[in-house]
Design a protein around this motif. Structure first.
Motif, mmCIF file in Angstrom:
data_model
loop_
_atom_site.group_PDB
_atom_site.id
_atom_site.type_symbol
_atom_site.label_atom_id
_atom_site.label_comp_id
_atom_site.label_asym_id
_atom_site.label_seq_id
_atom_site.Cartn_x
_atom_site.Cartn_y
_atom_site.Cartn_z
ATOM 1 N N GLU A 1 0.805 -1.212 0.000
ATOM 2 C CA GLU A 1 0.000 0.000 0.000
ATOM 3 C C GLU A 1 0.848 1.277 0.000
ATOM 4 N N THR A 2 2.066 1.172 0.489
ATOM 5 C CA THR A 2 2.904 2.376 0.584
ATOM 6 C C THR A 2 3.312 2.913 -0.775
ATOM 7 N N VAL A 3 3.331 2.058 -1.795
ATOM 8 C CA VAL A 3 3.874 2.477 -3.090
ATOM 9 C C VAL A 3 2.821 3.091 -4.003
ATOM 10 N N TRP A 4 1.572 3.073 -3.594
ATOM 11 C CA TRP A 4 0.547 3.698 -4.418
ATOM 12 C C TRP A 4 0.859 5.184 -4.577
ATOM 13 N N ASN A 5 1.034 5.613 -5.817
ATOM 14 C CA ASN A 5 1.328 7.014 -6.147
ATOM 15 C C ASN A 5 2.682 7.491 -5.627
ATOM 16 N N ALA A 6 3.545 6.567 -5.205
ATOM 17 C CA ALA A 6 4.872 6.967 -4.718
ATOM 18 C C ALA A 6 5.800 7.246 -5.896
ATOM 19 N N ASP A 7 6.610 8.290 -5.742
ATOM 20 C CA ASP A 7 7.637 8.616 -6.742
ATOM 21 C C ASP A 7 8.924 7.853 -6.489
ATOM 22 N N LEU A 8 9.091 7.429 -5.269
ATOM 23 C CA LEU A 8 10.359 6.841 -4.842
ATOM 24 C C LEU A 8 10.090 5.836 -3.739
ATOM 25 N N VAL A 9 10.831 4.734 -3.750
ATOM 26 C CA VAL A 9 10.695 3.681 -2.743
ATOM 27 C C VAL A 9 12.039 3.481 -2.062
ATOM 28 N N ILE A 10 12.037 3.481 -0.726
ATOM 29 C CA ILE A 10 13.253 3.198 0.042
ATOM 30 C C ILE A 10 12.990 1.986 0.930
ATOM 31 N N THR A 11 13.904 1.047 0.911
ATOM 32 C CA THR A 11 13.799 -0.106 1.805
ATOM 33 C C THR A 11 14.990 -0.126 2.750
ATOM 34 N N MET A 12 14.704 -0.425 4.015
ATOM 35 C CA MET A 12 15.741 -0.555 5.044
ATOM 36 C C MET A 12 15.380 -1.796 5.854
ATOM 37 N N LEU A 13 15.840 -2.949 5.359
ATOM 38 C CA LEU A 13 15.382 -4.243 5.863
ATOM 39 C C LEU A 13 16.538 -5.031 6.471
ATOM 40 N N PRO A 14 16.224 -6.033 7.305
ATOM 41 C CA PRO A 14 17.277 -6.669 8.108
ATOM 42 C C PRO A 14 18.141 -7.704 7.397
ATOM 43 N N SER A 15 17.712 -8.199 6.228
ATOM 44 C CA SER A 15 18.472 -9.291 5.614
ATOM 45 C C SER A 15 18.204 -9.358 4.120
ATOM 46 N N GLY A 16 19.069 -10.100 3.444
ATOM 47 C CA GLY A 16 18.864 -10.316 2.026
ATOM 48 C C GLY A 16 17.566 -11.041 1.737
#
Length: 296
Positions: free
Chosen positions: A53-68
Motif C-alpha cells: 500500500e505504501t507504493v501507491w502514487n509513490a515517486d520513490l521507494v526506500i527499503t531498510m530491511l534486516p536481511s537479504g
C-alpha cells in the motif's frame, strides 16, 4: 516535494524516514513492528497496513530491511514492490545485504523499467537521527543525481562506488575492517590489564599514536575511559553485536564467492558468535567480554 514509500521503520529506518518528513517529503511507511509504526507516526510518517500500500502514487521507494531474504521477499517476485510500482519509479535499497541479492534487485528493476540504487549506510543510530549518515551508492551516476536531494535529507556524505551491487560490496569491506579492528582494540585492553596499565592513560597514548582508530575513539570497549560510551552504560546497544556478526558473516560470504581467505575476519566472527550466544543484545563494543576466551 516527493511522495516516498519507506519500508522498514526500525532503529535506522525510523529516524531516516523522520528526516525525510522534516525535509518536506510525504512519507508512506510500513513496518511489521507496531511499536516502530507508532513511533514513526508520531514523527509524521503516514502508516499503512501493508508494504504494497505504501507504493501507491509513490515517486520513490526506500527499503531498510534486516536481511537479504527480507529484501528478496519485499522487492522481488510477482508480488514484490518492483512489480507493483510504475515504470520510472526510483528505488533505493539501504539495507545491508549480500552482494548477489543486491545485483538481483538491480536486474529485476532494470527489467521493470525502475531506476535502482543500492545505498547502504554507515553512521549508526546516532547518524540516522542526526541526518549525518554516509551513503555508499551502487548504480548509475544519472540515477544517483536523481536521488541526491532525497539522500541529502538523510546524510552528509554520499559516495558513488560503481555499478549496481558495489555499494553493498563497499559496506561489506568497511564492516569487515570495523569488526576486526574493534576485536583487536578489545584484545589490546585485555593485554593492558594483564600488564597493569591504566586504561585511560593507554587510550590517551594510542589516540595520539600509530594505533589510533575510529573503533577506539567511538566504540571504546573498556569502561571508564570515554564518557558516554556504551561500555559506561552496561553496553546498551548503539550498534548491536548481532548486527556486527551479521556484517562479518556477509564479508565471509563475499570472500567465499570470490575465493578469498579472511583469517582475521573469521576470528572476529567467531568472537562475535560467542558474544551473541552468551550475552545476546549488547553493543558491539561488548566484544571485550569474550576476547579472553577467543584468543588464538
Amino acid at each position: 516535494m516527493s511522495v516516498i514509500a519507506f519500508v522498514g521503520l526500525g532503529a535506522m529506518g525510523g529516524p531516516m524516514a523522520t528526516n525525510l518528513v522534516r525535509g518536506g517529503h510525504t512519507v508512506n511507511g510500513f513496518d511489521p513492528s507496531e511499536e516502530a509504526c507508532s513511533t514513526a507516526a508520531v514523527n509524521g510518517v503516514r502508516i499503512f497496513d501493508r508494504a504494497e500500500e505504501t507504493v501507491w502514487n509513490a515517486d520513490l521507494v526506500i527499503t531498510m530491511l534486516p536481511s537479504g531474504s527480507s529484501v528478496h521477499k519485499v522487492l522481488l517476485g510477482d508480488a514484490g514492490l518492483i512489480a507493483l510500482v510504475k515504470p520510472g519509479t526510483l528505488l533505493i535499497d539501504s539495507s545491508s545485504i549480500d552482494v548477489s541479492t543486491s545485483k538481483a534487485v538491480h536486474a529485476s528493476a532494470e527489467t521493470a523499467g525502475v531506476h535502482c540504487l543500492d545505498a547502504p549506510v554507515s553512521g549508526g543510530i546516532a547518524g540516522a537521527v542526526a541526518g549525518t549518515l554516509t551513503f555508499m551508492v551502487g548504480g548509475s551516476v544519472e540515477v544517483l543525481e536523481m536521488a541526491r536531494p532525497v539522500l541529502d535529507s538523510m546524510g552528509t556524505t554520499i559516495v558513488h562506488v560503481g555499478e549496481g551491487g558495489t555499494g553493498q560490496a563497499a559496506k561489506t569491506c568497511n564492516q569487515m575492517l570495523f569488526g576486526t579492528t574493534l576485536t583487536a582494540v578489545s584484545e589490546m585492553f585485555v593485554l593492558a590489564t594483564s600488564l597493569g596499565l591504566d586504561h585511560k592513560a593507554l587510550w590517551n597514548i594510542v589516540t595520539n599514536s600509530t594505533g589510533d582508530c575510529r573503533a577506539l575513539r567511538h566504540f571504546c570497549p573498556a569502561p571508564d575511559v570515554v564518557p558516554g560510551s556504551a561500555a559506561d552504560n552496561d553496553y546498551k546497544p548503539g550498534f548491536s553485536a548481532s548486527l556486527m556478526l551479521k556484517d562479518l558473516n556477509l564479508s565471509l560470504m563475499a570472500a567465499a564467492a570470490t575465493g578469498q581467505k579472511l583469517p582475521l575476519a573469521e576470528s572476529a566472527a567467531d568472537a562475535y558468535c560467542d558474544l551473541v550466544a552468551q550475552f545476546d543484545a549488547l553493543d558491539c563494543s561488548a566484544i571485550i567480554k569474550v576476547v579472553p576466551t577467543t584468543s588464538r
